[in-house]
Design a protein around this motif. Sequence first.
Motif, PDB file in Angstrom:
ATOM      1  N   ASP A   1      -4.705  38.335 -26.220  1.00 48.10           N
ATOM      2  CA  ASP A   1      -3.790  38.984 -27.090  1.00 48.10           C
ATOM      3  C   ASP A   1      -4.477  40.016 -27.743  1.00 48.10           C
ATOM      4  O   ASP A   1      -3.879  41.218 -27.935  1.00 48.10           O
ATOM      5  CB  ASP A   1      -3.346  38.083 -28.135  1.00 48.10           C
ATOM      6  N   MET A   2      -5.777  40.038 -28.348  1.00 48.47           N
ATOM      7  CA  MET A   2      -6.373  41.109 -28.840  1.00 48.47           C
ATOM      8  C   MET A   2      -6.419  42.213 -27.787  1.00 48.47           C
ATOM      9  O   MET A   2      -6.121  43.339 -28.155  1.00 48.47           O
ATOM     10  CB  MET A   2      -7.671  40.585 -29.191  1.00 48.47           C
ATOM     11  N   LEU A   3      -6.832  41.963 -26.421  1.00 49.50           N
ATOM     12  CA  LEU A   3      -7.059  43.065 -25.580  1.00 49.50           C
ATOM     13  C   LEU A   3      -5.946  43.744 -25.276  1.00 49.50           C
ATOM     14  O   LEU A   3      -5.879  44.999 -25.260  1.00 49.50           O
ATOM     15  CB  LEU A   3      -7.862  42.578 -24.426  1.00 49.50           C
ATOM     16  N   LYS A   4      -4.988  43.097 -25.131  1.00 47.63           N
ATOM     17  CA  LYS A   4      -3.487  43.603 -24.820  1.00 47.63           C
ATOM     18  C   LYS A   4      -2.917  44.465 -25.707  1.00 47.63           C
ATOM     19  O   LYS A   4      -2.572  45.485 -25.585  1.00 47.63           O
ATOM     20  CB  LYS A   4      -2.501  42.288 -24.246  1.00 47.63           C
ATOM     21  N   TRP A   5      -2.903  43.772 -27.045  1.00 42.14           N
ATOM     22  CA  TRP A   5      -2.437  44.748 -27.992  1.00 42.14           C
ATOM     23  C   TRP A   5      -3.217  45.863 -28.547  1.00 42.14           C
ATOM     24  O   TRP A   5      -2.810  47.124 -28.755  1.00 42.14           O
ATOM     25  CB  TRP A   5      -2.130  43.794 -29.226  1.00 42.14           C
TER      26      TRP A   5
ATOM     27  N   LEU B   1      -3.555  51.583 -19.774  1.00 43.55           N
ATOM     28  CA  LEU B   1      -2.419  50.480 -19.578  1.00 43.55           C
ATOM     29  C   LEU B   1      -2.647  49.757 -18.151  1.00 43.55           C
ATOM     30  O   LEU B   1      -2.075  48.506 -18.205  1.00 43.55           O
ATOM     31  CB  LEU B   1      -1.219  51.043 -20.036  1.00 43.55           C
ATOM     32  N   PHE B   2      -3.159  50.205 -17.395  1.00 41.57           N
ATOM     33  CA  PHE B   2      -2.861  49.692 -15.884  1.00 41.57           C
ATOM     34  C   PHE B   2      -3.697  48.436 -16.014  1.00 41.57           C
ATOM     35  O   PHE B   2      -3.234  47.659 -15.122  1.00 41.57           O
ATOM     36  CB  PHE B   2      -3.808  50.841 -14.843  1.00 41.57           C
ATOM     37  N   PRO B   3      -5.038  48.037 -16.398  1.00 45.39           N
ATOM     38  CA  PRO B   3      -5.504  46.926 -16.191  1.00 45.39           C
ATOM     39  C   PRO B   3      -4.610  45.697 -16.733  1.00 45.39           C
ATOM     40  O   PRO B   3      -4.964  44.602 -16.424  1.00 45.39           O
ATOM     41  CB  PRO B   3      -6.890  47.163 -17.181  1.00 45.39           C
ATOM     42  N   LEU B   4      -3.820  45.960 -17.603  1.00 46.77           N
ATOM     43  CA  LEU B   4      -2.965  44.781 -18.095  1.00 46.77           C
ATOM     44  C   LEU B   4      -2.175  44.312 -17.185  1.00 46.77           C
ATOM     45  O   LEU B   4      -1.555  43.034 -17.277  1.00 46.77           O
ATOM     46  CB  LEU B   4      -2.087  45.489 -19.317  1.00 46.77           C
ATOM     47  N   LEU B   5      -1.777  44.908 -15.869  1.00 47.64           N
ATOM     48  CA  LEU B   5      -1.060  44.311 -14.939  1.00 47.64           C
ATOM     49  C   LEU B   5      -1.928  43.144 -14.228  1.00 47.64           C
ATOM     50  O   LEU B   5      -1.395  42.255 -13.670  1.00 47.64           O
ATOM     51  CB  LEU B   5      -0.700  45.578 -13.954  1.00 47.64           C
ATOM     52  N   PHE B   6      -3.230  43.306 -14.359  1.00 46.25           N
ATOM     53  CA  PHE B   6      -3.813  42.053 -13.694  1.00 46.25           C
ATOM     54  C   PHE B   6      -4.535  41.079 -14.815  1.00 46.25           C
ATOM     55  O   PHE B   6      -5.166  40.162 -14.454  1.00 46.25           O
ATOM     56  CB  PHE B   6      -5.153  42.798 -13.350  1.00 46.25           C
TER      57      PHE B   6
END
Length: 454
Positions: free
Chosen positions: A309-313, A426-431
């Motif tokens: 959650d931390m990395l995503k937000w 934001l691209f890495p969030l896909l993985f």
Amino acid sequence: MSRLAQTNPYLSPNILSITTIYLTQGLLSLTSLARTFLLKDSLHLDPSTSAALGGIFVLPWTVKPLYGIFTDTFRIGGTRRKGYILLAALGASLSNLGLGFEGFRGVWGEGREVEVVVFLAVLGSGCIAVTDVVADGIVVEESRKGGGGGGGGGGISGPNLQSLCWGSAAVGGILSSYSSGALVQEIGPEGVYRYAAFLPLLVAGVSVFIKEEPVPDVPEKIDNGLAVVGSKLKALKDAFSTNDVWKPTLFLFLWQATPSCDSAFLYFLTDEMHFTTEFLGRVKLVTSVAGLVGVVVYNRFLKDVPIKDMLKWCSVIGAILGSTQLILINHWNTLLGIPDDLFVYGDDVILTVLGQVAFMPTLVLAAKLCPVGVEGTLFALLMSIYNLAGITGSEIGAGLTKALNVSSEDFSNLALLVSICNVSSLFPLLFMDKLMGGIDEKDDNNDTADAEIM
């Protein structure tokens, strides 16, 4: 001194030595702004070339585990620590001295100044990386003396010692932040390097006071030493081949390897906005303090938030806030009645706090991934991969800067460059789900995580 050290472990020769080493590392950030203007104004390089070279300068920090294995295996003058610190400190001093004299670059032949600067900068970076690895080894040894908790072994506990070291480096960085810009403006980048040549000599001086315990199992012969190195590398390979390690590591690499436009934006601030180096030094000072605020914010309010959650937000919020650079590029801030310098202060402070908050969970994650037996070396490897990802991001950013023809004379495509860099973050969030699944359910290694996060 020995009597004082018995009553106060913070005054022991080893603790004072490693404190000086970390403080000096912070003070050597004095050269970061000088290096930027050495490339920009002395060598007259364009933003894309400066960005590409910036990645090369950090390369020695991507192989820190090899330094650790080597220094733990082979002795210099019968010592595992003193000899390496002394030689590395002298090498860093000579590197800065060479960068401090324009005439020294010229003696190697006309047109080779850039090659000489790259060689000296990489040499100095490598020498500081070696002192960092050796100092980390001393920290581990001293932490064992203090025990895992409150220092009941008569020494300093691991978390307290990590706090001391990290705090010393932070103090050094803050002390050098403002003066870096003022000195570049007054005496030029070469003059800053001449002053900085004296700082590693402090490390060389304190190295002679380091006390080492005899280590009989350190091999004296090269062939035995190579066998030890081989066994340690195999242990690393075995640990890294598990899905629980390589998948999250791949995500961290992707997360950090997105393109950066920092070099091009700095050229914009100096050549288009006409900000002085003294002003940039003041901004650096404020952002150094903001980095400490980010650590406090994370430890006080966010350390229990799941890592995913931390990395995503942080990625989402970072992309949104990073886009505020478009306001300055298009001068929209003046329409809102916000002066350029005030906008830069506020923008950099917010982004620095967020960046530090985002970095802290990566330390916790790296600590979680380390299996028993190779904790220290694997942690260093993970951080080296993180550094390599940063280099990759710088090089991709340099390629984009060149492809979009952003230069010190033409910033018409800078807004597009900034937009691409922010969206790509934001691209890495896909993985994330595929590579980080279950990471928050892993048992914490509390001692390691607490020590490293400090």
